[in-house]
Design an enzyme around this catalytic site. Structure first.
Site, mmCIF file in Angstrom:
data_model
loop_
_atom_site.group_PDB
_atom_site.id
_atom_site.type_symbol
_atom_site.label_atom_id
_atom_site.label_comp_id
_atom_site.label_asym_id
_atom_site.label_seq_id
_atom_site.Cartn_x
_atom_site.Cartn_y
_atom_site.Cartn_z
ATOM 1 N N TYR A 152 5.608 -11.153 10.014
ATOM 2 C CA TYR A 152 5.762 -11.583 8.624
ATOM 3 C C TYR A 152 6.747 -10.659 7.934
ATOM 4 C CZ TYR A 152 4.545 -12.744 3.770
ATOM 5 O OH TYR A 152 4.591 -13.116 2.446
ATOM 6 N N ASP B 41 11.524 -3.870 10.049
ATOM 7 C CA ASP B 41 10.760 -4.133 8.838
ATOM 8 C C ASP B 41 9.551 -3.196 8.848
ATOM 9 O OD1 ASP B 41 9.327 -4.986 6.701
ATOM 10 O OD2 ASP B 41 9.180 -7.088 7.328
ATOM 11 N N LYS C 184 4.961 -1.302 0.253
ATOM 12 C CA LYS C 184 3.559 -0.858 0.342
ATOM 13 C C LYS C 184 3.391 0.633 0.066
ATOM 14 C CE LYS C 184 2.204 -5.035 2.567
ATOM 15 N NZ LYS C 184 2.733 -5.879 3.598
HETATM 16 C C1 PLP Z 1 3.703 -7.064 3.257
HETATM 17 C C2 PLP Z 1 4.884 -7.242 4.097
HETATM 18 C C3 PLP Z 1 6.066 -7.812 3.606
HETATM 19 C C4 PLP Z 1 6.158 -8.425 2.230
HETATM 20 O O1 PLP Z 1 5.965 -7.488 1.216
HETATM 21 P P1 PLP Z 1 5.562 -8.012 -0.242
HETATM 22 O O2 PLP Z 1 5.546 -6.769 -1.052
HETATM 23 O O3 PLP Z 1 4.223 -8.670 -0.085
HETATM 24 O O4 PLP Z 1 6.607 -8.976 -0.668
HETATM 25 C C5 PLP Z 1 7.183 -7.828 4.421
HETATM 26 N N1 PLP Z 1 7.134 -7.329 5.658
HETATM 27 C C6 PLP Z 1 6.023 -6.787 6.167
HETATM 28 C C7 PLP Z 1 6.051 -6.222 7.547
HETATM 29 C C8 PLP Z 1 4.852 -6.733 5.413
HETATM 30 O O5 PLP Z 1 3.743 -6.230 5.949
#
Ligand code: PLP
Length: 432
Positions: free
Chosen positions: A145, A240, A268
């Site tokens: 994701y 990511d 995060k």
């Molecule tokens: C949470 C997450 C996102 C998206 O971040 P948001 O702040 O919810 O837009 C993208 N990549 C990874 C790996 C994530 O865990």
């Protein structure tokens, strides 16, 4: 007051006003059943709901709160920034300090741009990669994701290494056609994609440790293979690290696995629970971002001082204490304990731990990609989740979310969690 009565009433109200009663889908507990609760407050490893029930929290805001809830130093830092004004639309010194910290901790990052979410970070990273390479395709992995931008809401078409199909209505096929999707941990599939589309691939984007299909670790050699393939074909490698950054190690998965990406996305933990994302890279790449370069990307609230202060406070404590080995040892105890309980009660299970991330799948292992994760017993997970919640343990409300630990989780929390999990598994197993 009957159990959960206030939450039930609030959820009824919320559903009249917010789609599904929530501002982000997984909060509605649709994947596990049961009643979503409304939180009143959090402190350390615990949150309390509006009915006065207390839970040991392994969701931790889905990742950001690695020091637990309401850490006094983070609260103080955010509070003191807040008192000087909420946001300005000019630069503040906090943005430099956060950038200095991030570039010091994350080895591949020399310059950084702050945004307001992980989604913005990954979206912007892909734009930058396309600009740098002057190519249009991206390669991603099933079950990873990267936020909700159109390009990432793509699923694999039939056959290997083919162009993607929309994973949501509203996403044009003409956009997902630019996203090639293959299985995580499948080196041959990645190589095939490069053999087929190599001169069109701008970037590979990957969660170096998958946290969004449940927790799935990279097989030895997989990340190295992506590094080699991208380099050989003139594509960029995007890690990511929105979830893994400052979570699996101080310098993220790229230090843990010793593979250097070209572009890193963060989120995060970097915001300490406030809305922050970031993308960074070596100077040569980041110089392409406006206004130094020609790749446009902007944000009214980007670099917000309250968010910078909270994130910085969190990173400073992590740097001072380097708690990752200790967190991993606790995570190991949790996963080993839950797997042992599952075995006692005849429930098939497998699990993994890395840094402060942990997870269990209810199926025979191993789980190395999304298809295997999908083979886990979701109905059983739902019952397990509800029993744990009843026992005062809050796990992510989906089998496909990683669990987290914070430095506030004590040995006593771990022991109590294992007792609750054991009782929950006994019940779930007895139910058939
Ligand atoms: C949470 C997450 C996102 C998206 O971040 P948001 O702040 O919810 O837009 C993208 N990549 C990874 C790996 C994530 O865990």
């Amino acid at each position: 007051m009957s159990r959960g009565e206030n939450s039930r009433r609030l959820f009824d109200r919320a559903r009249q006003l917010l789609p599904g009663g929530v501002n982000s889908p997984v909060r509605a507990f649709g994947a596990v059943g049961g009643q979503p609760f409304f939180t009143d407050r959090g402190e350390g490893s615990r949150i309390r709901d509006v009915d006065g029930r207390e839970f040991i929290d392994y969701v931790l805001s889905f990742g950001p709160l690695i020091l637990g809830h309401a850490h006094p130093q983070v609260i103080r830092a955010a509070g003191s920034a807040l008192e000087r004004g909420i946001h300005f639309g000019t630069s503040t010194v906090l943005e430099i300090e956060l950038a200095e910290k991030v570039t010091a901790l994350v080895p591949s990052v020399e310059m950084v741009r702050c945004v307001n979410s992980g989604t913005e970070a990954t979206m912007s990273a892909v734009r930058l990669a396309r600009a740098v390479t002057r190519r249009d395709l991206i390669l991603k992995f099933e079950g990873c994701y990267h936020g909700h931008a159109d390009a990432f809401l793509a699923k694999a078409g039939s056959g290997l290494a083919t162009f993607g199909l929309p994973a949501s209505p509203g996403v044009p096929e003409r956009i997902t056609e630019l996203t090639v999707t293959v299985d995580f941990n499948d080196r041959d599939a990645a190589k095939e994609a490069f053999a087929k589309h190599g001169e069109r691939i701008a970037a590979v984007i990957v969660e170096p440790v998958v946290g969004n299909s449940g927790l799935i670790l990279p097989r030895p050699g997989f990340l190295e293979c992506l590094r080699e393939e991208t380099r050989a074909h003139g594509a960029l490698l995007i890690f990511d690290e929105v979830m893994t950054g400052f979570r699996v190690a101080l310098g993220g998965a790229q230090t843990r696995y010793s593979v250097r990406p070209d572009i890193t996305t963060l989120g995060k933990v970097i915001g300490g629970g406030l809305p922050v994302g970031a993308y960074g890279a070596p100077r040569e790449i980041m110089s392409r971002v406006a206004p130094e370069g020609d790749v446009y990307q902007a944000g009214t609230l980007s670099g917000n001082p309250v968010a910078m202060a909270a994130g910085l406070a969190q990173l400073e404590i992590l740097e001072r204490d380097d708690p990752f080995a200790d967190l991993e040892e606790r995570g190991r105890r949790l996963v080993d304990g839950i797997l042992a309980a599952a075995e006692r009660h005849g429930v098939p299970a497998t699990g993994a731990v890395v840094g402060s991330m942990w997870g269990v799948f209810f199926r025979e292992g191993p789980v190395t990609n999304f298809r295997e994760a999908e083979g886990a017993d979701r109905e059983l997970f739902g019952r397990f989740h509800r029993e744990c919640l009843e026992g005062g343990v809050f796990l992510p409300p989906s089998q496909f979310e990683a669990c987290f630990l914070s430095t506030a989780h004590s040995d006593a929390d771990i022991e109590l969690t294992l007792e609750v999990a054991d009782a929950a598994l006994a019940k779930v197993a007895a139910h058939g």
